[in-house]
Enzyme design. Sequence first.
Site, PDB file in Angstrom:
ATOM      1  CG  HIS A  63    -113.446  13.559  30.001  1.00  0.00           C
ATOM      2  ND1 HIS A  63    -114.243  12.647  29.356  1.00  0.00           N
ATOM      3  CD2 HIS A  63    -112.927  12.899  31.084  1.00  0.00           C
ATOM      4  CE1 HIS A  63    -114.240  11.504  30.031  1.00  0.00           C
ATOM      5  NE2 HIS A  63    -113.443  11.631  31.075  1.00  0.00           N
ATOM      6  NE  ARG A  84    -108.577   7.426  39.364  1.00  0.00           N
ATOM      7  CZ  ARG A  84    -108.716   7.640  38.057  1.00  0.00           C
ATOM      8  NH1 ARG A  84    -108.154   6.827  37.192  1.00  0.00           N
ATOM      9  NH2 ARG A  84    -109.411   8.667  37.641  1.00  0.00           N
ATOM     10  CG  ASN A 135    -108.206   4.391  30.081  1.00  0.00           C
ATOM     11  OD1 ASN A 135    -108.587   5.568  30.036  1.00  0.00           O
ATOM     12  ND2 ASN A 135    -108.652   3.542  30.984  1.00  0.00           N
ATOM     13  NE  ARG A 188    -117.486   7.557  36.385  1.00  0.00           N
ATOM     14  CZ  ARG A 188    -116.162   7.646  36.608  1.00  0.00           C
ATOM     15  NH1 ARG A 188    -115.319   7.142  35.728  1.00  0.00           N
ATOM     16  NH2 ARG A 188    -115.714   8.231  37.701  1.00  0.00           N
ATOM     17  CB  SER A 205    -115.968   3.766  34.464  1.00  0.00           C
ATOM     18  OG  SER A 205    -115.453   4.945  33.865  1.00  0.00           O
ATOM     19  CG  ASP A 261    -104.699  18.450  17.332  1.00  0.00           C
ATOM     20  OD1 ASP A 261    -105.808  18.086  16.890  1.00  0.00           O
ATOM     21  OD2 ASP A 261    -104.417  19.650  17.551  1.00  0.00           O
ATOM     22  CD  GLU A 299    -111.815   7.616  23.957  1.00  0.00           C
ATOM     23  OE1 GLU A 299    -111.434   8.453  23.125  1.00  0.00           O
ATOM     24  OE2 GLU A 299    -112.839   7.756  24.637  1.00  0.00           O
ATOM     25  CB  ALA A 306    -109.036  13.223  33.483  1.00  0.00           C
ATOM     26  N   PRO A 316    -103.227   9.562  32.735  1.00  0.00           N
ATOM     27  CG  PRO A 316    -104.147  11.688  32.796  1.00  0.00           C
ATOM     28  CD  PRO A 316    -103.628  10.660  31.846  1.00  0.00           C
ATOM     29  CG  ASN A 317    -105.046  10.589  38.095  1.00  0.00           C
ATOM     30  OD1 ASN A 317    -104.212  10.915  38.937  1.00  0.00           O
ATOM     31  ND2 ASN A 317    -105.734  11.477  37.397  1.00  0.00           N
ATOM     32  NE  ARG A 349    -115.861  10.985  35.813  1.00  0.00           N
ATOM     33  CZ  ARG A 349    -114.617  11.214  36.256  1.00  0.00           C
ATOM     34  NH1 ARG A 349    -113.581  11.023  35.476  1.00  0.00           N
ATOM     35  NH2 ARG A 349    -114.415  11.626  37.494  1.00  0.00           N
ATOM     36  CG  HIS A 375    -112.993   5.416  28.637  1.00  0.00           C
ATOM     37  ND1 HIS A 375    -112.066   6.310  29.125  1.00  0.00           N
ATOM     38  CD2 HIS A 375    -113.294   5.827  27.387  1.00  0.00           C
ATOM     39  CE1 HIS A 375    -111.831   7.222  28.199  1.00  0.00           C
ATOM     40  NE2 HIS A 375    -112.552   6.949  27.134  1.00  0.00           N
ATOM     41  CE1 TYR A 382    -112.462   4.725  36.378  1.00  0.00           C
ATOM     42  CE2 TYR A 382    -111.795   5.662  38.483  1.00  0.00           C
ATOM     43  CZ  TYR A 382    -112.260   5.823  37.194  1.00  0.00           C
ATOM     44  OH  TYR A 382    -112.522   7.091  36.716  1.00  0.00           O
TER      45      TYR A 382
HETATM   46  C1  DQA Z   1    -111.423   6.450  32.711  1.00  0.00           C
HETATM   47  C2  DQA Z   1    -112.621   7.407  32.738  1.00  0.00           C
HETATM   48  C3  DQA Z   1    -112.147   8.851  32.880  1.00  0.00           C
HETATM   49  O1  DQA Z   1    -113.269   9.722  32.952  1.00  0.00           O
HETATM   50  C4  DQA Z   1    -111.323   9.033  34.132  1.00  0.00           C
HETATM   51  O2  DQA Z   1    -110.825  10.343  34.220  1.00  0.00           O
HETATM   52  C5  DQA Z   1    -110.227   8.031  34.241  1.00  0.00           C
HETATM   53  C6  DQA Z   1    -110.512   6.642  33.906  1.00  0.00           C
HETATM   54  C7  DQA Z   1    -111.890   4.975  32.696  1.00  0.00           C
HETATM   55  O3  DQA Z   1    -111.056   4.120  32.387  1.00  0.00           O
HETATM   56  O4  DQA Z   1    -113.041   4.677  33.002  1.00  0.00           O
HETATM   57  O5  DQA Z   1    -109.121   8.343  34.674  1.00  0.00           O
HETATM   58  O6  DQA Z   1    -110.694   6.690  31.513  1.00  0.00           O
END
Ligand code: DQA
Length: 146
Positions: A80, A18, A74, A107, A102, A87, A98, A77, A10-11, A111, A100, A23
């Site tokens: 977390h 953003r 990735n 942070r 950032s 699962d 995984e 959110a 998401p996002n 997170r 990320h 980022y």
């Molecule tokens: C993220 C870190 C997450 O905490 C955040 O919610 C994101 C981006 C990252 O790529 O740093 O959406 O996964």
Amino acid sequence: MKKFLLINGPNLNLLGVREPEVYGTVTLADIERETTAYAAERDVLVDCFQSNHEGALIDRLHEARGIYDGIIYNPGAHTHYSYALRDAVSSIDVPTVEVHLSDISTREDFRRVSVIAPVCIAQIKGKGKAGYGEAVDVLLAQVGGF
Ligand code: DQA
């Protein structure tokens, strides 16, 4: 030829606009294009998927069984708190890294915890878009290849 699936949660479709101070200005299209090209140089095919919906992400992970040799993920959110996605990853027996952009360990407190990392073979954080290429290398080392 190996096949990897690149999933962004998401996002992450809003990368570029953003929170650029967190980022950067890289877009999701940049990440997908560059990761695909990096993998192609190593003889790996990458399919890309992004969704803002937990159920769609679970379905895509389930569909990866028997098709992909590895997953670069990735979870945004969901990292977390989503035990459902954790699962899903642990149910499919496809090695998953995984990623990320950032450094989530420096942070906000919420997170710093990943409920998904324990079922992944590695977590890469704080390296921006380069982390996705590193994930390709980690998966290749795991599944054989370069
Ligand atoms: C993220 C870190 C997450 O905490 C955040 O919610 C994101 C981006 C990252 O790529 O740093 O959406 O996964």
